[in-house]
Structures are given as structure tokens and as C-alpha cells.
Scaffold this motif. Sequence first.
Motif, PDB file in Angstrom:
ATOM      1  N   VAL A 178      55.112  26.994 -24.481  1.00  0.00           N
ATOM      2  CA  VAL A 178      54.477  26.668 -23.205  1.00  0.00           C
ATOM      3  C   VAL A 178      53.613  25.430 -23.331  1.00  0.00           C
ATOM      4  CG1 VAL A 178      52.814  27.496 -21.487  1.00  0.00           C
ATOM      5  CG2 VAL A 178      54.564  29.046 -22.383  1.00  0.00           C
ATOM      6  N   THR A 179      52.900  25.305 -24.464  1.00  0.00           N
ATOM      7  CA  THR A 179      52.054  24.128 -24.687  1.00  0.00           C
ATOM      8  C   THR A 179      52.895  22.866 -24.773  1.00  0.00           C
ATOM      9  OG1 THR A 179      50.478  25.520 -25.886  1.00  0.00           O
ATOM     10  CG2 THR A 179      50.305  23.138 -26.189  1.00  0.00           C
ATOM     11  N   GLU A 180      54.028  22.938 -25.476  1.00  0.00           N
ATOM     12  CA  GLU A 180      54.890  21.762 -25.588  1.00  0.00           C
ATOM     13  C   GLU A 180      55.503  21.383 -24.248  1.00  0.00           C
ATOM     14  OE1 GLU A 180      57.747  22.644 -28.558  1.00  0.00           O
ATOM     15  OE2 GLU A 180      56.312  22.633 -30.239  1.00  0.00           O
ATOM     16  N   VAL A 181      55.885  22.384 -23.459  1.00  0.00           N
ATOM     17  CA  VAL A 181      56.512  22.085 -22.166  1.00  0.00           C
ATOM     18  C   VAL A 181      55.510  21.459 -21.205  1.00  0.00           C
ATOM     19  CG1 VAL A 181      57.556  23.157 -20.130  1.00  0.00           C
ATOM     20  CG2 VAL A 181      58.313  23.810 -22.414  1.00  0.00           C
ATOM     21  N   THR A 182      54.271  21.948 -21.228  1.00  0.00           N
ATOM     22  CA  THR A 182      53.268  21.467 -20.281  1.00  0.00           C
ATOM     23  C   THR A 182      52.491  20.263 -20.796  1.00  0.00           C
ATOM     24  OG1 THR A 182      51.689  23.060 -21.209  1.00  0.00           O
ATOM     25  CG2 THR A 182      52.984  23.758 -19.291  1.00  0.00           C
ATOM     26  N   ALA A 183      52.800  19.776 -21.996  1.00  0.00           N
ATOM     27  CA  ALA A 183      52.073  18.616 -22.532  1.00  0.00           C
ATOM     28  C   ALA A 183      52.359  17.380 -21.690  1.00  0.00           C
ATOM     29  CB  ALA A 183      52.488  18.377 -23.988  1.00  0.00           C
ATOM     30  N   GLY A 184      51.307  16.689 -21.266  1.00  0.00           N
ATOM     31  CA  GLY A 184      51.444  15.474 -20.485  1.00  0.00           C
ATOM     32  C   GLY A 184      51.834  15.699 -19.035  1.00  0.00           C
ATOM     33  N   LYS A 185      51.780  16.913 -18.572  1.00  0.00           N
ATOM     34  CA  LYS A 185      52.163  17.212 -17.192  1.00  0.00           C
ATOM     35  C   LYS A 185      51.012  17.867 -16.455  1.00  0.00           C
ATOM     36  CE  LYS A 185      57.048  17.712 -18.323  1.00  0.00           C
ATOM     37  NZ  LYS A 185      58.228  18.590 -18.293  1.00  0.00           N
ATOM     38  N   ARG A 186      49.860  17.284 -16.664  1.00  0.00           N
ATOM     39  CA  ARG A 186      48.671  17.861 -16.045  1.00  0.00           C
ATOM     40  C   ARG A 186      48.732  17.752 -14.524  1.00  0.00           C
ATOM     41  NH1 ARG A 186      42.430  16.065 -17.547  1.00  0.00           N
ATOM     42  NH2 ARG A 186      41.395  17.536 -16.096  1.00  0.00           N
ATOM     43  N   ARG A 187      49.192  16.593 -14.034  1.00  0.00           N
ATOM     44  CA  ARG A 187      49.254  16.415 -12.583  1.00  0.00           C
ATOM     45  C   ARG A 187      50.252  17.379 -11.944  1.00  0.00           C
ATOM     46  NH1 ARG A 187      49.223   9.794 -11.817  1.00  0.00           N
ATOM     47  NH2 ARG A 187      47.188   9.430 -12.801  1.00  0.00           N
ATOM     48  N   GLN A 188      51.415  17.499 -12.594  1.00  0.00           N
ATOM     49  CA  GLN A 188      52.415  18.412 -12.043  1.00  0.00           C
ATOM     50  C   GLN A 188      51.901  19.852 -12.027  1.00  0.00           C
ATOM     51  OE1 GLN A 188      52.838  16.030 -14.167  1.00  0.00           O
ATOM     52  NE2 GLN A 188      54.794  14.953 -13.917  1.00  0.00           N
ATOM     53  N   LEU A 189      51.209  20.234 -13.123  1.00  0.00           N
ATOM     54  CA  LEU A 189      50.651  21.591 -13.158  1.00  0.00           C
ATOM     55  C   LEU A 189      49.585  21.781 -12.086  1.00  0.00           C
ATOM     56  CD1 LEU A 189      50.361  22.220 -17.003  1.00  0.00           C
ATOM     57  CD2 LEU A 189      51.968  23.258 -15.403  1.00  0.00           C
ATOM     58  N   GLY A 190      48.775  20.740 -11.888  1.00  0.00           N
ATOM     59  CA  GLY A 190      47.757  20.833 -10.839  1.00  0.00           C
ATOM     60  C   GLY A 190      48.385  20.979  -9.464  1.00  0.00           C
ATOM     61  N   ASP A 194      48.055  24.138  -7.007  1.00  0.00           N
ATOM     62  CA  ASP A 194      47.629  23.969  -5.606  1.00  0.00           C
ATOM     63  C   ASP A 194      48.648  24.576  -4.646  1.00  0.00           C
ATOM     64  OD1 ASP A 194      45.369  22.681  -6.471  1.00  0.00           O
ATOM     65  OD2 ASP A 194      46.216  20.667  -6.229  1.00  0.00           O
ATOM     66  N   GLY A 195      49.936  24.350  -4.948  1.00  0.00           N
ATOM     67  CA  GLY A 195      50.970  24.936  -4.097  1.00  0.00           C
ATOM     68  C   GLY A 195      50.939  26.448  -4.109  1.00  0.00           C
ATOM     69  N   LEU A 196      50.739  27.028  -5.307  1.00  0.00           N
ATOM     70  CA  LEU A 196      50.648  28.485  -5.386  1.00  0.00           C
ATOM     71  C   LEU A 196      49.422  28.999  -4.630  1.00  0.00           C
ATOM     72  CD1 LEU A 196      51.636  29.079  -9.125  1.00  0.00           C
ATOM     73  CD2 LEU A 196      53.029  29.502  -7.095  1.00  0.00           C
ATOM     74  N   THR A 197      48.322  28.228  -4.696  1.00  0.00           N
ATOM     75  CA  THR A 197      47.118  28.618  -3.959  1.00  0.00           C
ATOM     76  C   THR A 197      47.373  28.610  -2.457  1.00  0.00           C
ATOM     77  OG1 THR A 197      45.751  27.682  -5.728  1.00  0.00           O
ATOM     78  CG2 THR A 197      44.691  28.106  -3.601  1.00  0.00           C
ATOM     79  N   LYS A 198      48.062  27.568  -1.981  1.00  0.00           N
ATOM     80  CA  LYS A 198      48.376  27.493  -0.551  1.00  0.00           C
ATOM     81  C   LYS A 198      49.309  28.629  -0.134  1.00  0.00           C
ATOM     82  CE  LYS A 198      47.760  22.483  -0.213  1.00  0.00           C
ATOM     83  NZ  LYS A 198      48.420  21.188   0.077  1.00  0.00           N
ATOM     84  N   VAL A 199      50.263  28.936  -1.004  1.00  0.00           N
ATOM     85  CA  VAL A 199      51.162  30.055  -0.688  1.00  0.00           C
ATOM     86  C   VAL A 199      50.382  31.362  -0.597  1.00  0.00           C
ATOM     87  CG1 VAL A 199      53.068  31.439  -1.577  1.00  0.00           C
ATOM     88  CG2 VAL A 199      53.208  28.951  -1.644  1.00  0.00           C
ATOM     89  N   ALA A 200      49.457  31.573  -1.536  1.00  0.00           N
ATOM     90  CA  ALA A 200      48.645  32.790  -1.503  1.00  0.00           C
ATOM     91  C   ALA A 200      47.787  32.837  -0.242  1.00  0.00           C
ATOM     92  CB  ALA A 200      47.766  32.861  -2.748  1.00  0.00           C
ATOM     93  N   GLN A 201      47.215  31.695   0.145  1.00  0.00           N
ATOM     94  CA  GLN A 201      46.425  31.657   1.370  1.00  0.00           C
ATOM     95  C   GLN A 201      47.273  31.945   2.593  1.00  0.00           C
ATOM     96  OE1 GLN A 201      44.529  27.823   1.357  1.00  0.00           O
ATOM     97  NE2 GLN A 201      43.038  28.373  -0.232  1.00  0.00           N
ATOM     98  N   ALA A 202      48.490  31.356   2.631  1.00  0.00           N
ATOM     99  CA  ALA A 202      49.381  31.625   3.762  1.00  0.00           C
ATOM    100  C   ALA A 202      49.770  33.094   3.839  1.00  0.00           C
ATOM    101  CB  ALA A 202      50.631  30.751   3.655  1.00  0.00           C
ATOM    102  N   ILE A 203      50.030  33.695   2.673  1.00  0.00           N
ATOM    103  CA  ILE A 203      50.366  35.123   2.658  1.00  0.00           C
ATOM    104  C   ILE A 203      49.177  35.962   3.117  1.00  0.00           C
ATOM    105  CG2 ILE A 203      50.961  37.047   1.135  1.00  0.00           C
ATOM    106  CD1 ILE A 203      52.633  35.112  -0.493  1.00  0.00           C
ATOM    107  N   ASP A 204      47.960  35.557   2.719  1.00  0.00           N
ATOM    108  CA  ASP A 204      46.774  36.283   3.137  1.00  0.00           C
ATOM    109  C   ASP A 204      46.572  36.174   4.647  1.00  0.00           C
ATOM    110  OD1 ASP A 204      44.270  37.733   2.470  1.00  0.00           O
ATOM    111  OD2 ASP A 204      43.353  35.928   3.277  1.00  0.00           O
TER     112      ASP A 204
END
Length: 392
Positions: A178-190, A194-204
Motif C-alpha cells: 500500500v505504501t509503494e502504491v500510494t507513494a507520490g500520489k498525495r494529491r490523488q489520495l486527497g 474528499d470524494g468519499l467524504t462528499k459521498v458520505a455527506q450525500a448519503i447522510d
Amino acid sequence: MRRALGRLRLPFRGALRRSFLERNPLVIGAIGIAALLFFSAMGILLQGGAFKHTYLVRAYFADAAFIKPNDWVTVAGLQAGRVTGVKLSHGRVEVDLAVDAPVKLPVDSTAAIQIQTLLGRKVVALEPGSSSRMMHDGAVIPVSRTVTPVSVIDLSTTSVHLLKRSDARALDHLLREVTEVTAGKRRQLGALIDGLTKVAQAIDVKQRQLSRLIDSLQVLGATFASKDRVVVSLIDHLDAVLHNLALHRSDLEHLVRATDAASHDVADLVARNRGTLNSDLSNLHTTLQVVNRHQLDLAATIDYLEEAVKGYSSVGYSQGVPNRWANIYIESLGPVGVDPLTGCGGLIDQSLDKLLGPAPCSSQGSQPTGDGLPGLTGGEARPSPGPTPSAP
């Protein structure tokens, strides 16, 4: 009498007219302490619901979950009573609940011990059922309709057990991957978070709609469950239909090909005769316009034609009965009529007799009469001439 009453009132008037400093401080302190104790006790009793009208509901739990007397009893998140007692009874925890009298609960209601605050305050939450009968004083909620919360100790015990049974090397390998896959992809992870947060808010936000959707799906599932025989019958019939379609697969392919070829032929025919079709459609459009402009005239003509047909039909028929006397209009022509030429014994019949030999005439034809005129059709007698007027 008045003087005696005045003398009795004088001591009280004197006591009331004394200043606060002239009074006995011990008496004042005792009265103050008594009043403080009285009002404190009244406040405690009022807070504890001593003067409220309540009824007893006894709930049995598998675990007390640290519930204690004077904890709240809630219904739909609102306080509706107090816990009055907690004790062990036959291996179960017996909890007495004093529920406010205005709160009516069906007999199939459920009870659950819930954590109300982050500090660990617990309440007994009652969930109303769907029965039409209501609980009365002394009602019982069995263990099958009660729920206790999961404690942190239970979670820690479960997690330790799972960690003991898990493979530490595999977990370490997974974390490295997981560390190797996410290395250098901080923006994409952010952005993903954020997208997952918006989805959770929409579901709420859509929680009510989702709950209604889930209820509708449950109703649909129950309907299908009640109609399982009908569904099985439909599936069986569908199997037979599919089997028949498989047997006629070649015919269906031929039909599809023929339809495709016919559609192409029609398209080519239309393309080749586009000019003619456009001209015909234009003429038809013009004709329809003319007809549209003369709709009233056509209606009047049809009306007149109906009257004319009725008039002509009255010549051959009278109230649905054929009139044989109508042939008089043809027979009255005499030698100029049709029968001397085409009838039995006419010129055409005599010519055929000379060429092919004599042949019997039809009995239904016209027969020549003695005066050289054909007879009436159908054996009708010719009308006799009217009487000649006598000479004066």
C-alpha cells in the motif's frame, strides 16, 4: 369587645414592627435552614419524578451494561421516564422502568441500552412496536426483544483474538504494498478522500430517501415471496417459450434477413422514385386541399345522392319487395327494345340457330307474342290498353 381584640393584636403588631436586628438570630437561622432543606427535598423529589404519574415496565437484559437507577428512559430520543431498579434474576438482569403515563407503548415494543454521551452516560431506549394493544402497569419485555451495547472490552478482546489468528508477515507485506502504491500520489489520495467524504455527506442527506427505498425493497421482496408460485409458473412458461424460439431459430434468422432485405429494397425503391413520389405527394396534397375546401359541398352532394338512390330504389322495390312491373319501362319500347335483339327468338338467337343448329330457348326469356312484340319478363301479362273513349 373591641378593646379586648385590640389588646390581642398589639403583641403581633409589635412583633411585626421590630427590626431584623432586634429579632432572635437562632430562630431566624433555624427557619432558614428548615426552608432550605424543604425546598431542596422538593427539588430532588420533582427531579426524580416522585409526583409524576408513571407505570412500571420490567425489561430483562442479558447484560446490565453498567445501567443504574435514576438513569433516563427515552422514547424516540426524548426522556420518558427513569430506571427505578436493577437486579439479577435467574441469570438475567431485571431492570424496572418507570415510564411516564402519557407515553403509550405497544406490547411488542423493544428496549435497548444505548450510550448517550461520549463520557459513557447510558440510557434505556424504548422502541415502539406495531401492535394495536398497549402496555399496562407491570408489562414485561423479554430478553428476545432487548439489546445491550458492545463494550470497549469486548472489542479489545475480539481484536486481540483476531490479531493472534492473523498473519503478521502478510499484514506487513500488505502495508508495504500500500505504501509503494500510494507513494507520490498525495494529491490523488486527497481527492479520493474528499470524494468519499462528499459521498458520505450525500448519503447522510439522503438518509430518509434511502430508508424509504429500503422499506420499498422489503415490501417488494415480501410480495415476491408471497407470489413465489406465480413467479415459478412464469419461469416455467418462459422456459417453454425460449425452447420454441430455439427450435425456430433458423426461421427467425431467415425472417430477420428477409426483413432486412425488404427494408433495403424499399429504401432503394424510394430512392429511385423519389421524384415521382414527391410529385405524387404534392398532387395528393393539392387534392386534399381542394377536398378540404369543398367539404360542405361534398356533404351536401352525398346527402342529395342518398335521396336520389332512395328514389331510384323505389322503382325496383317497394318496402323491400321486388317490383316485376318495373320491366314495363323496357318492354314498352317494343321492337326497339333489348329482347328483339338478344332475347329468345331474337335476331342474335336466330343467327346462332342457322350457324350452330337449333337450340331450346330458356323458359325464363322473353317469348314473342302474336303481334311481333316480346312478352313481359317473369310471365307477367302485358297491360291491356285502357278503354277507348266512347263517341259522344
